[in-house]
Design a protein around this motif. Structure first.
Motif, PDB file in Angstrom:
ATOM      1  N   GLN A  26       0.639  13.614  -2.913  1.00  0.00           N
ATOM      2  CA  GLN A  26       0.853  15.060  -2.870  1.00  0.00           C
ATOM      3  C   GLN A  26      -0.082  15.742  -1.878  1.00  0.00           C
ATOM      4  N   GLY A  27      -0.842  14.924  -1.137  1.00  0.00           N
ATOM      5  CA  GLY A  27      -1.715  15.472  -0.097  1.00  0.00           C
ATOM      6  C   GLY A  27      -3.143  15.724  -0.520  1.00  0.00           C
ATOM      7  N   ASP A  28      -3.541  15.209  -1.686  1.00  0.00           N
ATOM      8  CA  ASP A  28      -4.908  15.396  -2.169  1.00  0.00           C
ATOM      9  C   ASP A  28      -5.833  14.413  -1.442  1.00  0.00           C
ATOM     10  N   GLN A  29      -6.605  14.925  -0.495  1.00  0.00           N
ATOM     11  CA  GLN A  29      -7.479  14.072   0.308  1.00  0.00           C
ATOM     12  C   GLN A  29      -8.637  13.501  -0.515  1.00  0.00           C
ATOM     13  N   ASP A  30      -9.099  14.260  -1.486  1.00  0.00           N
ATOM     14  CA  ASP A  30     -10.185  13.768  -2.335  1.00  0.00           C
ATOM     15  C   ASP A  30      -9.732  12.566  -3.163  1.00  0.00           C
ATOM     16  N   ALA A  31      -8.489  12.586  -3.610  1.00  0.00           N
ATOM     17  CA  ALA A  31      -7.965  11.464  -4.387  1.00  0.00           C
ATOM     18  C   ALA A  31      -7.891  10.211  -3.526  1.00  0.00           C
ATOM     19  N   PHE A  32      -7.417  10.364  -2.291  1.00  0.00           N
ATOM     20  CA  PHE A  32      -7.345   9.189  -1.409  1.00  0.00           C
ATOM     21  C   PHE A  32      -8.746   8.707  -1.054  1.00  0.00           C
ATOM     22  N   ALA A  33      -9.680   9.643  -0.917  1.00  0.00           N
ATOM     23  CA  ALA A  33     -11.063   9.263  -0.619  1.00  0.00           C
ATOM     24  C   ALA A  33     -11.632   8.409  -1.747  1.00  0.00           C
ATOM     25  N   PHE A  65      -6.492   1.171   6.453  1.00  0.00           N
ATOM     26  CA  PHE A  65      -6.402   2.455   5.751  1.00  0.00           C
ATOM     27  C   PHE A  65      -5.539   3.467   6.508  1.00  0.00           C
ATOM     28  N   LEU A  66      -5.497   3.361   7.835  1.00  0.00           N
ATOM     29  CA  LEU A  66      -4.572   4.207   8.593  1.00  0.00           C
ATOM     30  C   LEU A  66      -3.127   3.845   8.261  1.00  0.00           C
ATOM     31  N   LYS A  67      -2.860   2.533   8.178  1.00  0.00           N
ATOM     32  CA  LYS A  67      -1.520   2.082   7.799  1.00  0.00           C
ATOM     33  C   LYS A  67      -1.189   2.544   6.376  1.00  0.00           C
ATOM     34  N   ALA A  68      -2.191   2.496   5.511  1.00  0.00           N
ATOM     35  CA  ALA A  68      -1.976   2.929   4.126  1.00  0.00           C
ATOM     36  C   ALA A  68      -1.622   4.409   4.071  1.00  0.00           C
ATOM     37  N   VAL A  69      -2.323   5.226   4.851  1.00  0.00           N
ATOM     38  CA  VAL A  69      -2.025   6.656   4.885  1.00  0.00           C
ATOM     39  C   VAL A  69      -0.599   6.881   5.395  1.00  0.00           C
ATOM     40  N   ASP A  70      -0.247   6.162   6.468  1.00  0.00           N
ATOM     41  CA  ASP A  70       1.087   6.321   7.049  1.00  0.00           C
ATOM     42  C   ASP A  70       2.191   5.910   6.063  1.00  0.00           C
ATOM     43  N   GLY A  71       1.906   4.870   5.263  1.00  0.00           N
ATOM     44  CA  GLY A  71       2.933   4.362   4.368  1.00  0.00           C
ATOM     45  C   GLY A  71       2.833   4.857   2.944  1.00  0.00           C
ATOM     46  N   LEU A  72       1.908   5.765   2.683  1.00  0.00           N
ATOM     47  CA  LEU A  72       1.642   6.183   1.310  1.00  0.00           C
ATOM     48  C   LEU A  72       2.859   6.833   0.640  1.00  0.00           C
ATOM     49  N   PHE A  87      -4.415  -5.196   0.302  1.00  0.00           N
ATOM     50  CA  PHE A  87      -4.717  -6.548   0.765  1.00  0.00           C
ATOM     51  C   PHE A  87      -3.527  -7.175   1.480  1.00  0.00           C
ATOM     52  N   ARG A  88      -2.309  -6.803   1.100  1.00  0.00           N
ATOM     53  CA  ARG A  88      -1.151  -7.284   1.852  1.00  0.00           C
ATOM     54  C   ARG A  88      -1.161  -6.703   3.265  1.00  0.00           C
ATOM     55  N   ILE A  89      -1.517  -5.422   3.380  1.00  0.00           N
ATOM     56  CA  ILE A  89      -1.636  -4.806   4.703  1.00  0.00           C
ATOM     57  C   ILE A  89      -2.738  -5.505   5.502  1.00  0.00           C
ATOM     58  N   ALA A  90      -3.877  -5.761   4.838  1.00  0.00           N
ATOM     59  CA  ALA A  90      -4.996  -6.428   5.519  1.00  0.00           C
ATOM     60  C   ALA A  90      -4.586  -7.810   6.014  1.00  0.00           C
ATOM     61  N   HIS A  91      -3.849  -8.540   5.180  1.00  0.00           N
ATOM     62  CA  HIS A  91      -3.378  -9.865   5.588  1.00  0.00           C
ATOM     63  C   HIS A  91      -2.520  -9.762   6.845  1.00  0.00           C
ATOM     64  N   ASP A  92      -1.610  -8.798   6.869  1.00  0.00           N
ATOM     65  CA  ASP A  92      -0.739  -8.621   8.032  1.00  0.00           C
ATOM     66  C   ASP A  92      -1.538  -8.226   9.269  1.00  0.00           C
ATOM     67  N   ARG A  93      -2.563  -7.378   9.076  1.00  0.00           N
ATOM     68  CA  ARG A  93      -3.388  -6.958  10.211  1.00  0.00           C
ATOM     69  C   ARG A  93      -4.153  -8.143  10.793  1.00  0.00           C
ATOM     70  N   VAL A  94      -4.672  -9.005   9.926  1.00  0.00           N
ATOM     71  CA  VAL A  94      -5.410 -10.184  10.393  1.00  0.00           C
ATOM     72  C   VAL A  94      -4.477 -11.129  11.141  1.00  0.00           C
ATOM     73  N   VAL A  95      -3.271 -11.339  10.609  1.00  0.00           N
ATOM     74  CA  VAL A  95      -2.289 -12.198  11.278  1.00  0.00           C
ATOM     75  C   VAL A  95      -1.959 -11.631  12.655  1.00  0.00           C
ATOM     76  N   ASP A  96      -1.750 -10.313  12.735  1.00  0.00           N
ATOM     77  CA  ASP A  96      -1.468  -9.674  14.021  1.00  0.00           C
ATOM     78  C   ASP A  96      -2.641  -9.818  14.985  1.00  0.00           C
ATOM     79  N   PHE A  97      -3.854  -9.720  14.449  1.00  0.00           N
ATOM     80  CA  PHE A  97      -5.051  -9.842  15.277  1.00  0.00           C
ATOM     81  C   PHE A  97      -5.071 -11.194  15.992  1.00  0.00           C
ATOM     82  N   TYR A  98      -4.820 -12.260  15.251  1.00  0.00           N
ATOM     83  CA  TYR A  98      -4.846 -13.582  15.865  1.00  0.00           C
ATOM     84  C   TYR A  98      -3.646 -13.813  16.768  1.00  0.00           C
TER      85      TYR A  98
END
Length: 200
Positions: A26-33, A65-72, A87-98
């Motif tokens: 709903q756009g609550d930045q404190d909650a996401f923080a 976390f940028l991907k998480a914000v975009d896909g929230l 962690f699924r996003i992190a896994h994908d980011r690591v795979v993309d990195f390599y």
């Protein structure tokens, strides 16, 4: 730097996370923080263990976390912790990195987890111990690496780790047992090779 000598936070309850996610959507930045603070250390460590470079791990963590914000807005809670999605996003980011860099995981001497208050000799000894540990962990399966991280670095319970990985506590216990056995064998082989080299 995102992380150094943290005290891992206790995992949020599913009910608390559910409320924070709903408020974040709903756009609550404190909650996401609050969600960010609860998971940023664990996500950083997840990335760091896989890329073995503090700067790259920070970049990947920020990207997660940028991907998480975009896909929230598209995130649907399915009875699993919010972190399972991260962690699924992190896994994908690591795979993309390599994939993009063409690099393979390497183990480097690092001071990311070494205190500035220690003497240089002690700091080097601790860093070298971490160096060997990172190398050993890199030989584990992805699930075993995750269990080692969650159980011993985040200090999460079997139940919390199970919820994060969508597995039963008994399955986590079995994974932990196999991971520790693998680490024991790895260090045993290392010590054996070291002893053989000394007698050559």
């Amino acid at each position: 730097m995102i992380l150094q000598h943290p005290d891992p936070p206790s995992p949020l309850t599913l009910e608390t996370e559910k409320k924070l996610v709903a408020q974040s959507q709903q756009g609550d930045q404190d909650a996401f923080a609050a969600l960010y603070r609860n998971y940023v250390q664990a996500i950083y460590r997840y990335c760091f263990f896989r890329v073995q470079d503090g700067d790259h791990a920070e970049d990947l963590t920020a990207d997660v976390f940028l991907k998480a914000v975009d896909g929230l807005s598209r995130y649907n809670e399915r009875g699993l912790p919010f972190g399972a999605w991260l962690f699924r996003i992190a896994h994908d980011r690591v795979v993309d990195f390599y994939r993009k860099t063409g690099r393979r995981p390497v183990v480097e001497l690092t001071d990311d987890f070494v205190s500035d208050d220690l003497s240089p000799d002690v700091s080097i000894e601790i860093a070298e111990s971490h160096d060997r540990l990172y190398e050993a962990i890199s030989h584990l399966t992805d699930d075993q690496q995750a269990v080692i991280q969650f159980r011993f670095m985040e200090n999460w319970s079997l139940e919390d780790t199970g919820r994060m990985m969508n597995k039963s506590a008994n399955a986590i216990k079995a994974l932990q047992h196999r991971a520790l056995q693998s680490l024991q064998r790895y260090f045993g082989q290392k010590n054996l090779r070291g002893s053989d080299a000394q007698h050559e």
